[in-house]
Design an enzyme around this catalytic site. Structure first.
Site, PDB file in Angstrom:
ATOM      1  N   GLY B 127       0.817  -1.209   0.000  1.00 10.88           N
ATOM      2  CA  GLY B 127       0.000   0.000   0.000  1.00 10.88           C
ATOM      3  C   GLY B 127       0.849   1.255   0.000  1.00 10.88           C
ATOM      4  CB  SER B 161       0.087  -5.574  -7.870  1.00  8.25           C
ATOM      5  OG  SER B 161       0.524  -4.626  -8.795  1.00  8.25           O
ATOM      6  CD  GLU B 244       9.413  -1.818  -5.868  1.00  7.91           C
ATOM      7  OE1 GLU B 244       9.344  -1.106  -4.848  1.00  7.91           O
ATOM      8  OE2 GLU B 244       8.521  -1.881  -6.708  1.00  7.91           O
TER       9      GLU B 244
END
Lengths: 367, 396
Positions: B127, B161, B244
């Site tokens: 989120g 997602s 990431e």
């Protein structure tokens, strides 16, 4: 994985950098400078001690080439230090190689021909049989640094059409030079060969051996070329970044504008990719000669040159008018990069080779 | 520079290859290789298989259930599984929530949340983005107000997602509206079954609904689900984004997509077309460049350097390259690519050849996303410009 330089390699790099900094700007080779290059130990950097070198390899050569590129040194490094010396080494011409590595003799390749877009394994130049010996008539084009050469290393085809490599003294009767100036400011000459007598002692090697020797030498030259290109691009990147930080327009450094920042970032990415590909080229030289090297070396040649040229074009554009002048080294470096991208097989030549190699790989899998 | 991989690394590569060839279910790899969208069950089955081998969280410390893989092992694992046609390993738990929790969380949080990630029993989502806070993430306005032993969350997250499948969300919320933007943000773990959460699917250009908007209406989250300190969430968020991007240079996937385009060209008698050959050769050069750039970064990370702006560089190139190859693949199909039916593709019923084409079209559409997610490529360029190149900011 190990990508960093050893202590010895770092030392080689620092020494090279210091020496290059002591030269006048944009140094151009002559015999005296070549003597100094030999004294620096550069010529043996890629060779084993047994051959008269310093027990180095492709990484040592790359370190030198990158520094030479950064300093815009114009000298027959790819031609003499790498390609010529590799031809002699591959052909087992020990005495000649030793003389070359010591700087006693300058021996330069004459491989390219007019009307041939780089077809090094199939020269049109014919070695004709004549009585007990041979004769050579024809042209080798744009032989870099020809006026410095003591010997030429000439490729030709014999009567049966197979490759033969010759080592011929530059003052042999029947050899004349038509001097040419090059895009990158270098010196070259077309070699006009008129009924040049060739004896058995002039033949370095022929047939399959000659192909292997030439192939190995070209592989090493390709990796060295990539390293020089990275050195040039590194210089262009550094100068352009500096310019963006200092040049003021509209009351600010132009490097504060996002449009230019993002273009500079793309140059940074191009430089890092070029550097990575040049390392891949060095790694490829540790693979067995032949098929395994084709794709990585051609990918490195095309990829490095394309990326470095992009840096060159943008360096000029971002500098504006001043980038077009000879006052800054930008234009010089750009011209050299364009020359490098056209030499030893241009972009189309290498892309074709990569595509061919892929074809072979996929057919191999299906079989 | 010596040989590329050590003997141990080569052994590990062979082990992963062998594992994929025997353990990766054929129906799943078929879907992946043909570009069919995966369902929750496809992801979870493969991740269960990895979890039982101890490879789901391979790079984690042994104490938390990992194998303490170095950067090389992580790279080899990603490359080999991607080439074999394994599903994308969902990063939300393993790569994002997990490392934040074991780095900044307390003992109780580690005990509660890490095992469920390692054994693949809990599905996480992320989120971060909001309708008013995309690239300018620090401007996020989903509020968490402290009320006794809970935070009361109001607002909404977007582009989430797989939120429709998720059990838990790690979430950035504003806990202080008076402080400077970055200093009023906290990192909360939210159970997706809490009353007041409403997940609305968003249909994207590929015709599928893997993206969502998540609404929070007076959602009570136990205060014990705050990770680290209140108002320090931005630090943890940035830490996570670094993780990431290291994973963003998917050279294994790029190779797979290029090989697929090549087969499609050959099947259409275009194997010798010079335009196609030229493009394929150029892509191969790009993949080599990306791979060796990744290897250099890995070597730095292995030597102990923190992944810095180099990971932004990999993110930009990796995402662009996948995008370019997937569009090229559609161009190879030519008019065959005009037929596209998401429903048919999702059901997997139809003529194989037609489904394969639709898979290529699907990848082409979906691959527009990576240049946007994880900090858009423009944001990555800003980061490199400022932090790696030291370019000045505009004077006002």
């Amino acid at each position: 994985m190990e990508f960093s330089l050893s202590d010895e390699q770092n030392m080689l790099r620092d020494t090279a950098e210091r020496w290059l900094a002591s030269l006048p700007s944009r140094p151009q080779a002559d015999r005296a400078l070549w003597r100094e290059i030999a004294d620096m130990g550069w010529l043996g950097a890629g060779f084993s001690e047994a051959e008269g070198g310093i027990d180095g390899g492709p990484v040592e050569v790359a370190v030198i080439m990158e520094m030479a590129g950064r300093a815009l040194l114009r000298a027959p490094l790819i031609e003499g230090m790498v390609l010529g010396a590799r031809l002699l080494s591959g052909a087992g011409a020990k005495t000649s190689l030793a003389n070359v590595l010591e700087g006693q003799s300058i021996e330069l390749p004459a491989l390219e021909e007019p009307n041939q877009r780089h077809a090094p394994f199939t020269p049109d130049l014919r070695l004709m049989d004549c009585g007990g010996g041979h004769r050579l008539s024809g042209t080798k084009s744009l032989v870099s640094w020809a006026t410095l050469a003591d010997h030429f290393l000439i490729s030709a085809s014999d009567g049966a059409g197979s490759l033969v490599l010759l080592r011929v003294p530059a003052d042999r009767e029947g050899i004349s030079l038509r001097e040419r100036r090059l895009l990158d400011g270098g010196d070259a000459a077309d070699l006009l060969l008129t009924d040049v007598a060739i004896g058995h002692d002039d033949i370095l090697c022929q047939g399959n051996t000659a192909e292997d020797v030439l192939s190995e030498a070209l592989d090493h030259a390709t990796a060295a070329l990539c390293a020089e290109a990275v050195g040039l691009a590194d210089l262009l990147h550094e100068r352009t970044l500096e310019y963006l930080k200092t040049r003021e327009q509209f009351g600010q450094p132009i490097g504060s504008f996002q449009a230019l920042q993002h273009r500079m970032v793309d140059l940074n990415i191009a430089l890092e990719e070029a550097r990575s590909l040049a390392m891949m080229a060095n790694h490829a030289l540790s693979l067995p000669a032949g098929e395994a090297r084709v794709s990585p070396l051609s990918a490195a040649k095309q990829g490095v040159c394309a990326r470095c040229l992009q840096i060159g074009r943008e360096a000029i554009q971002l500098h504006g008018g001043i980038g077009m002048t000879e006052e800054l080294p930008i234009g010089s470096a750009f011209r050299r990069l364009k020359a490098l991208s056209l030499g030893l097989g241009d972009e189309a030549w290498h892309l074709e080779r990569i595509a061919d190699a892929r074809g072979e790989i996929s057919t191999g899998k299906e079989a | 520079m010596t040989a590329l991989w050590s003997n141990a690394e080569v052994d590990f590569r062979d082990e992963v290859r062998e594992f994929c060839s025997t353990q990766l279910p054929r129906d799943i790899s078929d879907k992946v290789l043909h570009g069919q969208p995966l369902q929750r069950d496809d992801y979870m089955r493969w991740q269960d298989i990895l979890a039982s081998r101890g490879w789901l969280a391979g790079f984690w410390p042994k104490d938390y259930g990992g194998q303490e893989w170095g950067a090389s092992e992580s790279y080899i694992f990603q490359e080999e599984t991607a080439r074999a046609g394994a599903p994308w390993l969902l990063p939300f738990g393993v790569n994002y929530a997990g490392p934040v929790i074991f780095t900044f969380g307390n003992e109780e949080q580690k005990r509660r949340h890490l095992p469920g990630i390692v054994d693949n029993s809990v599905f996480w989502c992320q989120g971060y983005s909001e309708p008013g806070a995309g690239s300018d993430l620090a401007r996020l306005s989903t509020k968490a107000r402290r009320d006794g032993d809970a935070y009361v969350v109001n607002g909404s997250k977007i582009w989430t997602s797989m939120a429709q499948w998720a059990d838990m969300m790690f979430c950035l919320v504003r806990t202080n509206s008076d402080a400077r933007l970055q200093q009023g943000i906290s990192f909360l773990l939210i159970d997706m079954n809490t009353p007041g959460i409403n997940v609305q699917p968003i249909q994207s250009i590929d015709g599928f609904r893997h993206l969502n908007q998540v609404f929070f209406d007076d959602v009570r989250v136990p205060a014990t689900n705050l990770v680290g300190e209140e108002n320090k969430g931005w630090t943890y968020a940035k830490f996570l984004l670094g993780h990431e991007r290291v994973l963003s240079a998917e050279t294994g996937k790029a190779r797979r997509l290029l090989a697929r385009a090549e087969s499609a060209a050959q099947a259409r008698g275009l194997g010798k077309d010079w335009r196609i050959r030229d493009k394929i050769a150029r892509f191969e050069v790009d993949i080599h460049a990306l791979e060796w750039m990744s290897l250099r970064l890995l070597a730095d990370v292995t030597a102990g350097a923190a992944p810095g702006t180099e990971s932004s560089l990999l993110k930009i190139r990796g995402s662009s390259l996948l995008q370019e190859i997937s569009e090229f693949s559609v161009d190879v199909l030519g008019p065959d690519a005009l037929a596209y039916d998401p429903q048919m593709l999702s059901d997997g019923t139809g003529i194989d050849e037609e489904l394969r084409s639709m898979g290529i079209v699907h990848d082409f559409l979906f691959q527009r996303a990576p240049t946007i997610w994880g900090g858009s490529n423009e944001i990555q360029r800003n980061i490199i410009a400022k932090h790696a190149l030291g370019l000045p900011t505009t004077r006002v």
